[in-house]
Enzyme design. Structure first.
Site, short mmCIF file in Angstrom:
data_model
loop_
_atom_site.label_atom_id
_atom_site.label_comp_id
_atom_site.label_asym_id
_atom_site.label_seq_id
_atom_site.Cartn_x
_atom_site.Cartn_y
_atom_site.Cartn_z
N GLU A 1 78.50 -22.19 64.44
CA GLU A 1 77.46 -22.99 65.12
C GLU A 1 77.32 -24.17 64.27
O GLU A 1 77.05 -25.16 64.92
CB GLU A 1 76.17 -22.04 65.36
CG GLU A 1 75.26 -22.86 66.44
CD GLU A 1 74.16 -21.92 66.72
OE1 GLU A 1 73.84 -20.87 65.91
OE2 GLU A 1 73.30 -22.34 67.54
N SER B 1 66.59 -15.57 67.98
CA SER B 1 65.39 -15.83 67.37
C SER B 1 64.23 -15.07 68.20
O SER B 1 64.51 -14.65 69.46
CB SER B 1 64.86 -17.36 67.67
OG SER B 1 66.09 -18.20 67.18
N SER C 1 68.43 -20.48 75.24
CA SER C 1 68.75 -21.49 75.94
C SER C 1 69.67 -21.06 76.96
O SER C 1 70.83 -20.18 76.95
CB SER C 1 69.74 -22.55 75.15
OG SER C 1 68.86 -23.07 74.08
C1 LIG Z 1 67.01 -26.85 71.37
C2 LIG Z 1 66.93 -25.60 70.98
C3 LIG Z 1 67.72 -24.52 71.24
C4 LIG Z 1 67.38 -23.35 70.74
N1 LIG Z 1 68.29 -22.32 71.13
C5 LIG Z 1 68.24 -20.83 70.81
C6 LIG Z 1 69.05 -20.08 71.46
O1 LIG Z 1 69.73 -20.18 72.23
N2 LIG Z 1 68.96 -18.91 70.80
C7 LIG Z 1 68.12 -18.39 69.64
O2 LIG Z 1 68.05 -17.39 69.42
N3 LIG Z 1 67.29 -19.41 69.53
C8 LIG Z 1 67.41 -20.67 69.85
N4 LIG Z 1 66.50 -21.66 69.18
C9 LIG Z 1 65.73 -21.30 68.22
C10 LIG Z 1 66.01 -22.06 66.69
O3 LIG Z 1 66.99 -21.11 66.19
C11 LIG Z 1 64.64 -21.58 65.99
O4 LIG Z 1 63.67 -22.46 66.63
C12 LIG Z 1 64.89 -22.13 64.52
O5 LIG Z 1 65.74 -21.28 63.98
C13 LIG Z 1 63.38 -22.23 63.83
O6 LIG Z 1 62.54 -20.93 63.87
P1 LIG Z 1 61.06 -21.23 64.28
O7 LIG Z 1 61.29 -21.93 65.61
O8 LIG Z 1 60.60 -19.68 64.60
O9 LIG Z 1 60.68 -21.96 63.33
P2 LIG Z 1 59.86 -21.42 61.92
O10 LIG Z 1 60.98 -20.54 61.27
O11 LIG Z 1 58.60 -20.64 62.06
O12 LIG Z 1 59.55 -22.66 61.10
C14 LIG Z 1 58.78 -23.46 61.20
C15 LIG Z 1 58.50 -24.53 60.17
O13 LIG Z 1 58.51 -23.86 58.67
C16 LIG Z 1 59.74 -24.34 58.22
N5 LIG Z 1 60.30 -23.25 57.23
C17 LIG Z 1 60.49 -21.94 57.54
N6 LIG Z 1 60.91 -21.40 56.61
C18 LIG Z 1 61.22 -22.16 55.42
C19 LIG Z 1 61.64 -22.04 54.17
N7 LIG Z 1 62.28 -20.98 53.68
N8 LIG Z 1 61.89 -23.25 53.53
C20 LIG Z 1 61.20 -24.43 53.94
N9 LIG Z 1 60.84 -24.47 55.15
C21 LIG Z 1 60.83 -23.42 56.07
C22 LIG Z 1 60.76 -24.60 59.23
O14 LIG Z 1 61.65 -25.51 58.48
C23 LIG Z 1 60.13 -25.15 60.29
O15 LIG Z 1 59.70 -26.76 59.95
C24 LIG Z 1 66.74 -23.07 69.82
C25 LIG Z 1 65.65 -23.97 69.32
C26 LIG Z 1 65.99 -25.23 69.86
C27 LIG Z 1 65.04 -26.27 69.35
#
Ligand SMILES: Cc1cc2nc3c(=O)[nH]c(=O)nc-3n(C[C@H](O)[C@H](O)[C@H](O)COP(=O)(O)OP(=O)(O)OC[C@H]3O[C@@H](n4cnc5c(N)ncnc54)[C@H](O)[C@@H]3O)c2cc1C
Length: 386
Positions: free
Chosen positions: A245, A128, A160
């Protein structure tokens, strides 16, 4: 789909159960820092020395070379024995390892896989970015070729346990001119490489326990030999990582929750006895629903394993991820409702409060619930893209 266990499978289950009963550590798991790392690695090492690490991994890299069915049985017994959740080993064992087995070079496999099984290394995930989460294909951390190295610049977020890791599975853009999913590479990044700056991110559920870091890369040099799969073919490699995963990696967790629900039923019985029909009815019917959902999740797990065993690593892992995530959130909420106001007595030290707060993240990590539903709609149901 074959759900039958053979006589050998049943014997394997008995042996696993006996070993776990004799060896599961009851020492409380530390919440952070080097102690946490040492604890998780020591437990992994113990499993390796006991001959139980890497049940379905190839024998030549230290695994047992057994079927995914046996892996499932091991996870079931592991959860039933309430063995520690060695989460620091999660990325290494559940997606970097399987990704290397599927796509890694001989040297990469020979170096990394035995170290993972022996509990010598911790991995983290660098996928991410601040502007690339759900839309991972938009990632911008770039890597330019310089001789026999890649030179990486950019930033990864929500890593993480990055501060406790030795290696990172890192996605970088190696061809900025290619269509967005075509110019990405999956590389192994040594966390001690000069030019990396790890900054902690504080979160509501663990203000005192560091979980996430944001990583900044400033001319970080990574040998080209650390690219897994082909250069610019990292999207395909990453999709197999995410398949692991979201699929088989979730099995242990899912069974752990089934055990939790049984514990919750015992607790509700002890608390409510026969004297409180209203709360008993409400809690009772929610528990019954949860137990039924757990049984459905388990059947779905068997389906995913059975299909993976037949070489089908499909989008149905997203079905499991979407359903199980929501069931897990309901379980954590119900655990609080059973104890009622007692939850407020000692919230800082009560695991039930901690895990309830944390459960909100279950439907975000490894791809949000909405994204899983998109995948189910498009790839499982064949609906048009929205
Ligand atoms: C506990 C935890 C551990 C994590 N660990 C890691 C890690 O070790 N390494 C790593 O790389 N990442 C990690 N992540 C990150 C995680 O993969 C991302 O938070 C996740 O992919 C969502 O991306 P974002 O936070 O940028 O949200 P965004 O992509 O900005 O999404 C925001 C909102 O918009 C919605 N949304 C976005 N696009 C769409 C669509 N096309 N259709 C419908 N709804 C949509 C989403 O569902 C969400 O509700 C972790 C996250 C958590 C919570």
């Amino acid at each position: 789909m074959d759900l039958d266990f053979t006589a050998e499978d049943r014997q394997f289950r008995e042996d696993a159960r006996a070993w776990l009963m004799a060896n599961v550590t009851r020492e409380p798991r530390p919440h952070e820092g080097r102690e946490l790392r040492e604890y998780d690695l020591a437990w992994q090492r113990k499993q390796y020395e006991g001959g139980w690490a890497g049940v379905s991994w190839p024998v030549e890299y230290g695994g047992l070379g057994l079927s995914l069915t046996r892996q499932l049985i091991w996870f079931e017994e592991y959860a039933r024995a309430e063995a520690p959740d060695n989460h620091l080993c999660f990325v290494g064992l559940n997606h970097a390892g399987p990704t290397l087995i599927a796509k890694g070079s001989e040297e990469q496999k020979a170096y990394h896989l035995p170290r993972l099984l022996k509990g010598e290394t911790v991995w983290c995930q660098g996928f991410s970015e601040p502007n690339a989460g759900s839309d991972l294909g938009s990632l911008r951390t770039k890597a330019e070729i310089d001789g026999d190295h890649l030179v990486v610049n950019g930033s990864k977020i929500w890593t993480s346990h990055g501060h406790l890791a030795d290696f990172q599975e890192l996605l970088v853009r190696t061809d900025p001119d290619a269509p967005k999913h075509k110019g990405i590479s999956w590389v192994i990044c040594d966390m001690t490489t000069p030019g990396m700056d790890l900054r902690p991110i504080n979160i509501m559920t663990a203000p005192h326990h560091q979980h996430f870091v944001q990583v900044f890369y400033d001319d970080v040099r990574i040998p080209l030999s650390n690219v897994v799969g082909d250069l610019n073919d990292g999207w395909k490699v990453a999709m197999s990582t995410l398949g692991f995963e979201r699929g088989t990696a979730q099995i242990k967790d899912q069974i752990r929750y089934a055990v939790l629900v049984e514990r919750m039923i015992e607790e509700a019985r002890a608390r409510f006895g026969g004297n409180s029909p209203l709360s008993k009815d409400e809690i009772g019917s929610r528990l019954a629903q949860l137990r039924a959902d757990m049984a459905a999740a388990r059947a779905m797990t068997y389906m995913v394993v059975s299909r993976a065993q037949a070489g089908i690593q499909g989008s149905e892992a997203s079905l499991m991820r979407a359903m199980v995530g929501e069931v897990q959130q309901r379980a954590r909420r119900l655990a609080l409702d059973i104890i009622g106001p007692d939850a407020l007595e000692n919230p800082e030290d009560d695991d039930r409060v901690f895990y309830y707060l944390r459960s909100y993240s279950i439907t975000i990590a490894a791809g949000t619930a909405e994204v899983q539903r998109n995948i189910i709609g498009e790839r499982v149901l064949g609906l048009p893209r929205g």
